[in-house]
Design an enzyme around this catalytic site. Structure first.
Site, mmCIF file in Angstrom:
data_model
loop_
_atom_site.group_PDB
_atom_site.id
_atom_site.type_symbol
_atom_site.label_atom_id
_atom_site.label_comp_id
_atom_site.label_asym_id
_atom_site.label_seq_id
_atom_site.Cartn_x
_atom_site.Cartn_y
_atom_site.Cartn_z
ATOM 1 N N GLY A 1 0.183 -17.489 41.005
ATOM 2 C CA GLY A 1 -1.304 -17.790 40.966
ATOM 3 C C GLY A 1 -2.008 -16.512 40.901
ATOM 4 C CD GLU B 1 -0.413 -19.242 37.041
ATOM 5 O OE1 GLU B 1 -0.526 -19.337 38.192
ATOM 6 O OE2 GLU B 1 -0.350 -20.057 36.139
ATOM 7 C CB ALA C 1 -0.428 -21.185 44.530
ATOM 8 C CD GLU D 1 4.532 -19.490 39.295
ATOM 9 O OE1 GLU D 1 5.455 -18.601 38.652
ATOM 10 O OE2 GLU D 1 3.468 -19.202 39.249
HETATM 11 N N1 COA Z 1 1.793 -18.608 50.052
HETATM 12 C C1 COA Z 1 1.739 -18.778 51.476
HETATM 13 N N2 COA Z 1 1.974 -17.911 52.147
HETATM 14 C C2 COA Z 1 2.309 -16.670 51.739
HETATM 15 C C3 COA Z 1 2.587 -16.495 50.329
HETATM 16 C C4 COA Z 1 2.287 -17.704 49.562
HETATM 17 N N3 COA Z 1 2.303 -17.451 48.146
HETATM 18 N N4 COA Z 1 3.123 -15.205 50.004
HETATM 19 C C5 COA Z 1 3.155 -14.579 51.409
HETATM 20 N N5 COA Z 1 2.567 -15.454 52.259
HETATM 21 C C6 COA Z 1 2.668 -15.256 53.574
HETATM 22 C C7 COA Z 1 4.305 -15.140 54.114
HETATM 23 O O1 COA Z 1 4.718 -16.614 54.559
HETATM 24 C C8 COA Z 1 3.830 -14.502 55.463
HETATM 25 O O2 COA Z 1 3.066 -15.407 56.433
HETATM 26 P P1 COA Z 1 4.016 -15.449 58.056
HETATM 27 O O3 COA Z 1 3.629 -13.790 58.444
HETATM 28 O O4 COA Z 1 3.045 -16.283 58.481
HETATM 29 O O5 COA Z 1 5.386 -15.474 57.880
HETATM 30 C C9 COA Z 1 2.973 -13.312 54.987
HETATM 31 O O6 COA Z 1 2.282 -13.947 53.645
HETATM 32 C C10 COA Z 1 3.554 -12.148 54.716
HETATM 33 O O7 COA Z 1 4.545 -12.581 53.747
HETATM 34 P P2 COA Z 1 6.060 -12.015 53.759
HETATM 35 O O8 COA Z 1 6.785 -12.633 52.964
HETATM 36 O O9 COA Z 1 6.266 -11.739 55.350
HETATM 37 O O10 COA Z 1 6.011 -10.419 53.243
HETATM 38 P P3 COA Z 1 6.992 -9.550 52.650
HETATM 39 O O11 COA Z 1 6.365 -8.061 52.439
HETATM 40 O O12 COA Z 1 8.263 -9.711 53.269
HETATM 41 O O13 COA Z 1 7.312 -10.101 51.131
HETATM 42 C C11 COA Z 1 6.471 -11.070 49.034
HETATM 43 C C12 COA Z 1 6.095 -10.238 50.249
HETATM 44 C C13 COA Z 1 5.077 -11.190 48.079
HETATM 45 C C14 COA Z 1 7.561 -10.754 48.124
HETATM 46 C C15 COA Z 1 6.446 -12.585 49.533
HETATM 47 O O14 COA Z 1 5.729 -12.811 50.382
HETATM 48 C C16 COA Z 1 6.885 -13.700 48.569
HETATM 49 O O15 COA Z 1 7.784 -13.857 47.828
HETATM 50 N N6 COA Z 1 5.609 -14.406 48.377
HETATM 51 C C17 COA Z 1 5.626 -15.391 47.650
HETATM 52 C C18 COA Z 1 5.540 -15.275 46.256
HETATM 53 C C19 COA Z 1 5.589 -16.295 45.308
HETATM 54 O O16 COA Z 1 6.617 -17.138 45.136
HETATM 55 N N7 COA Z 1 4.339 -16.600 44.620
HETATM 56 C C20 COA Z 1 4.284 -17.576 43.596
HETATM 57 C C21 COA Z 1 3.848 -19.039 44.700
HETATM 58 S S1 COA Z 1 3.493 -20.259 43.610
#
Ligand code: COA
Length: 256
Positions: free
Chosen positions: A110, A113, A65, A133
């Site tokens: 999400g 999911e 999400a 989460e």
């Molecule tokens: N919601 C909003 N933005 C997200 C996102 C999410 N779930 N997942 C990634 N992004 C965004 C990041 O903020 C970043 O944006 P920016 O470039 O404007 O700063 C961009 O996508 C790239 O992500 P980044 O974190 O820089 O990539 P990474 O390769 O270093 O890490 C992940 C990848 C997937 C490990 C990391 O993005 C992450 O942990 N995301 C969240 C996962 C999560 O908790 N999902 C459940 C949500 S309820």
């Protein structure tokens, strides 16, 4: 027609890409609006016989999400958000035409999911799965607590959801979260082949199988309502504010 989805229809198979690659295809309100519209189109358009759902870009299926939309939410709005997400994924799960997820990278929160609401899941070798989460002081809200438990069993589901650990495609295959793993470059072709096999069968019979299997865990299950209620309970708490701020500030959370 869609703001956040790319679609391409070929021989009755609609290929759909969630298209926010700069945000790793995170599910914001527009993506949900589009997914509802998509399911209307899929159910009403007789030229569409099956759907393959994937993510744009090389890195992510859907990374969850959109966390940036969580910051301002209080309990009631959060419960409405979760309910809408659940309803959207029920539309996918209950679609009478087969829907395959081609998981081409991160499928987190999400995103995992969403993949679980599809009828089958194929993963690329670089795919990663998780329900992270708890890192945000939250719980899954779009059916994850229920579908993950159904798919992989209580012990494995609990471990994924309370550790927040990510698993790779091989492990996801081992525990039954995905049906098959393929090299990234072969993923869509393999998804198409499997879909063609399904589409060569009696379409009404395929629809009946999907409906009968879905009856194992219907949308009225108390578990889905419990998930919405508890998702709402997390919002507005110090724990959730710390978790979400930490993500947005790109630091580790400090929970008390
Ligand atoms: N919601 C909003 N933005 C997200 C996102 C999410 N779930 N997942 C990634 N992004 C965004 C990041 O903020 C970043 O944006 P920016 O470039 O404007 O700063 C961009 O996508 C790239 O992500 P980044 O974190 O820089 O990539 P990474 O390769 O270093 O890490 C992940 C990848 C997937 C490990 C990391 O993005 C992450 O942990 N995301 C969240 C996962 C999560 O908790 N999902 C459940 C949500 S309820």
């Amino acid at each position: 027609m869609y703001q956040t989805l790319l679609t391409e229809l070929e021989n009755g198979i609609l290929r759909v890409k969630v298209n926010r690659p700069d945000k790793l295809n995170a599910l914001n309100r527009s993506v949900f609006d589009d997914l509802f519209l998509l399911m209307d189109q899929v159910e009403s358009d007789a030229t569409i016989r099956g759907v393959i759902l994937t993510g744009a870009g090389p890195k992510a299926f859907v990374a969850g999400a959109d966390i940036s939309e969580f910051n301002s939410l209080e309990k009631d709005a959060a419960m409405a958000l979760a309910k809408r997400g659940q309803d959207c994924f029920f539309r996918i799960e209950r679609c009478s035409k087969p829907v395959l997820a081609a998981v081409n990278g991160f499928a987190l929160g999400g995103g995992c999911e969403l993949a679980m609401s599809c009828h089958l899941r194929l993963a690329s070798e670089n795919a990663r799965f998780g329900q992270p989460e708890v890192n945000l002081g939250l719980i899954p809200g779009y059916g994850g607590t229920q579908r993950l438990t159904q798919l992989v069993g209580k012990g494995r589901a609990l471990e994924l959801m309370i550790s927040g650990n990510m698993i790779n495609a091989t492990e996801a295959h081992r525990i039954g979260l995905v049906n098959h793993v393929h090299p990234a470059e072969a993923l869509l072709e393999e998804a198409k082949k499997l879909m063609e096999t399904i589409l060569s069968k009696g379409p009404a019979a395929v629809g009946h199988v999907i409906a009968a299997v879905n009856a194992c865990g219907s949308p009225n299950d108390a578990g889905y309502a419990e998930e919405v209620r508890r998702f709402g309970e997390c919002f507005g708490t110090d724990e959730m504010k710390e978790g979400v701020s930490a993500f947005l500030e790109k630091r580790n959370p400090r929970f008390r």
